[in-house]
Design an enzyme around this catalytic site. Structure first.
Site, mmCIF file in Angstrom:
data_model
loop_
_atom_site.group_PDB
_atom_site.id
_atom_site.type_symbol
_atom_site.label_atom_id
_atom_site.label_comp_id
_atom_site.label_asym_id
_atom_site.label_seq_id
_atom_site.Cartn_x
_atom_site.Cartn_y
_atom_site.Cartn_z
ATOM 1 N N SER A 8 52.495 -17.831 13.834
ATOM 2 C CA SER A 8 51.504 -17.045 14.486
ATOM 3 C C SER A 8 52.267 -16.764 15.883
ATOM 4 C CB SER A 8 50.272 -17.895 14.758
ATOM 5 O OG SER A 8 49.563 -17.419 15.696
ATOM 6 N N HIS A 33 52.394 -13.626 11.158
ATOM 7 C CA HIS A 33 50.926 -13.576 11.430
ATOM 8 C C HIS A 33 50.461 -12.949 12.797
ATOM 9 C CE1 HIS A 33 46.908 -15.595 10.274
ATOM 10 N NE2 HIS A 33 46.764 -15.927 11.383
ATOM 11 N N ASP A 35 47.631 -12.404 15.037
ATOM 12 C CA ASP A 35 45.848 -12.935 15.184
ATOM 13 C C ASP A 35 45.202 -11.887 16.315
ATOM 14 O OD1 ASP A 35 45.593 -15.502 13.973
ATOM 15 O OD2 ASP A 35 47.124 -16.147 15.305
ATOM 16 N N MET A 37 41.853 -10.562 17.922
ATOM 17 C CA MET A 37 40.740 -10.784 18.327
ATOM 18 C C MET A 37 39.902 -9.905 19.374
ATOM 19 S SD MET A 37 41.667 -14.739 19.667
ATOM 20 C CE MET A 37 42.852 -15.771 18.492
ATOM 21 N N HIS A 66 45.376 -10.929 10.957
ATOM 22 C CA HIS A 66 44.245 -11.804 10.787
ATOM 23 C C HIS A 66 43.029 -11.094 11.767
ATOM 24 C CE1 HIS A 66 42.231 -16.082 11.582
ATOM 25 N NE2 HIS A 66 41.733 -15.440 11.133
ATOM 26 N N MET A 68 40.164 -11.297 13.486
ATOM 27 C CA MET A 68 38.837 -12.068 14.021
ATOM 28 C C MET A 68 38.082 -11.101 14.942
ATOM 29 S SD MET A 68 41.011 -15.402 14.937
ATOM 30 C CE MET A 68 42.529 -14.664 15.014
ATOM 31 N N MET A 137 40.140 -21.910 7.526
ATOM 32 C CA MET A 137 40.499 -22.142 9.089
ATOM 33 C C MET A 137 40.398 -23.669 9.363
ATOM 34 S SD MET A 137 41.362 -19.261 10.380
ATOM 35 C CE MET A 137 41.377 -20.062 12.249
ATOM 36 N N GLY A 142 40.120 -18.494 17.863
ATOM 37 C CA GLY A 142 40.014 -18.101 19.150
ATOM 38 C C GLY A 142 41.252 -18.391 19.909
ATOM 39 N N GLY A 144 45.034 -20.944 20.205
ATOM 40 C CA GLY A 144 45.998 -21.738 19.810
ATOM 41 C C GLY A 144 46.203 -23.045 20.220
ATOM 42 N N GLY A 145 46.737 -24.018 19.774
ATOM 43 C CA GLY A 145 47.101 -25.241 20.432
ATOM 44 C C GLY A 145 45.827 -26.163 20.206
ATOM 45 N N ASP A 171 45.130 -22.487 8.832
ATOM 46 C CA ASP A 171 45.682 -21.842 10.203
ATOM 47 C C ASP A 171 45.060 -22.694 11.104
ATOM 48 O OD1 ASP A 171 45.979 -20.176 12.452
ATOM 49 O OD2 ASP A 171 44.931 -18.326 11.506
ATOM 50 N N GLY A 172 45.625 -23.161 11.988
ATOM 51 C CA GLY A 172 45.095 -24.219 13.135
ATOM 52 C C GLY A 172 45.362 -25.639 13.174
ATOM 53 N N GLY A 193 51.633 -21.752 14.974
ATOM 54 C CA GLY A 193 51.711 -21.360 16.305
ATOM 55 C C GLY A 193 52.435 -22.148 17.186
ATOM 56 N N SER A 194 51.370 -22.814 17.952
ATOM 57 C CA SER A 194 52.117 -23.547 19.032
ATOM 58 C C SER A 194 53.053 -24.590 18.730
ATOM 59 C CB SER A 194 50.802 -24.345 19.796
ATOM 60 O OG SER A 194 50.213 -25.343 19.060
HETATM 61 C C1 DX5 Z 1 43.373 -19.268 15.822
HETATM 62 C C2 DX5 Z 1 44.650 -18.510 15.342
HETATM 63 C C3 DX5 Z 1 45.896 -19.140 14.570
HETATM 64 C C4 DX5 Z 1 46.270 -19.854 15.910
HETATM 65 C C5 DX5 Z 1 47.089 -21.049 15.434
HETATM 66 O O1 DX5 Z 1 42.305 -18.489 16.143
HETATM 67 O O2 DX5 Z 1 43.849 -17.889 14.069
HETATM 68 O O3 DX5 Z 1 46.606 -18.306 14.107
HETATM 69 O O4 DX5 Z 1 47.223 -19.178 16.766
HETATM 70 O O5 DX5 Z 1 47.819 -21.360 16.382
HETATM 71 P P1 DX5 Z 1 47.971 -23.237 16.399
HETATM 72 O O6 DX5 Z 1 49.271 -23.509 15.407
HETATM 73 O O7 DX5 Z 1 48.726 -23.382 17.842
HETATM 74 O O8 DX5 Z 1 47.076 -23.817 15.960
HETATM 75 ZN ZN ZN Z 2 45.217 -16.638 12.455
#
Ligand code: DX5
Ligand code: ZN
Length: 216
Positions: A8, A33, A35, A37, A66, A68, A137, A142, A144-145, A171-172, A193-194
């Site tokens: 992500s 991926h 994201d 929003m 993805h 959202m 999920m 919403g 990352g991290g 994811d997450g 992601g993070s």
């Molecule tokens: C959250 C996103 C994720 C997010 C994952 O709303 O859909 O894709 O970026 O990030 P990490 O790996 O940092 O949880």
């Molecule tokens: Zn995502």
């Protein structure tokens, strides 16, 4: 079963994606991926199809969106045109999940349906044989991290029992510590992601995830 890493880029420097994304792919990642929003379904606003289209000029990496967003179907065409091979929308964002899946598949696009941590997996029951991928999920969407939510694991098992071969994405909060838990629950596509930014380098981050995949 194939195992895939879907980085992500949510927490990445978006102005530097033309170099970071090729690096991720060269290191062994599988699909980018994105994201998306809308400030309505989730509070933040991220980016739209223009980012995907511009990224396409710098890499031939497979991409997925993805969404959202509310009314996710409003964005399907734009992300398809931008080069996404898979579109994931939220079950909570529509009352017409079955029709939206049909619409994506009729255009040759893989249809993924995501469920939030607070949504029962039973919402997938009527569409379980129609989807190409389920996204469970493992944080509230919403940001990352955030910390991984272990109570989502039984939902993965429920889906895996019904679709032994289908892609199940998480994811997450995925990192080398949580990875074994989601693998043993039955997931096979991992959004990260993070953690990739916390690793000493993107290459080492990718390697420490893919080296945790079961060998076939
Ligand atoms: C959250 C996103 C994720 C997010 C994952 O709303 O859909 O894709 O970026 O990030 P990490 O790996 O940092 O949880
Ligand atoms: Zn995502």
């Amino acid at each position: 079963m194939k195992y895939e890493l879907a980085p992500s880029i949510l927490s990445f420097d978006l102005t530097a994606l033309s170099t970071s994304v090729p690096k991720l792919m060269a290191a062994g990642a599988h699909i980018v991926h994105l994201d998306v929003m809308d400030g309505q379904f989730v509070p933040p606003i991220t980016f739209g199809d223009a980012l995907a289209a511009n990224l396409r000029k710098h890499t031939d990496a497979p991409m997925e969106a993805h969404l959202m967003t509310l009314t996710p179907e409003r964005h399907f065409d734009a992300f398809i045109k931008a080069g996404c091979k898979r579109i994931i929308f939220h079950a909570e964002a529509t009352v017409h999940a079955h029709r939206l899946i049909q619409s994506l598949k009729s255009q040759g696009i893989e249809a993924g349906v995501a469920i939030n941590p607070g949504t029962p997996v039973s919402v997938l029951e009527p569409i379980i044989d129609d989807i190409d991928m389920a996204l469970v999920m493992t944080v509230n969407p919403g940001w990352g991290g955030q910390s991984f939510i272990p109570s989502t694991m039984p939902k993965i098992q429920w889906i895996r029992e019904r679709r032994p071969e289908m892609d199940i994405q998480v994811d997450g909060g995925i990192d080398p510590v949580t990875l074994p838990q989601v693998i043993s629950a039955g997931a096979n596509v991992f959004v990260v992601g993070s953690y990739l930014l916390r690793a000493p380098s993107l290459e080492e981050g990718v390697q420490s995830i893919v080296s945790g995949f079961p060998s076939n």
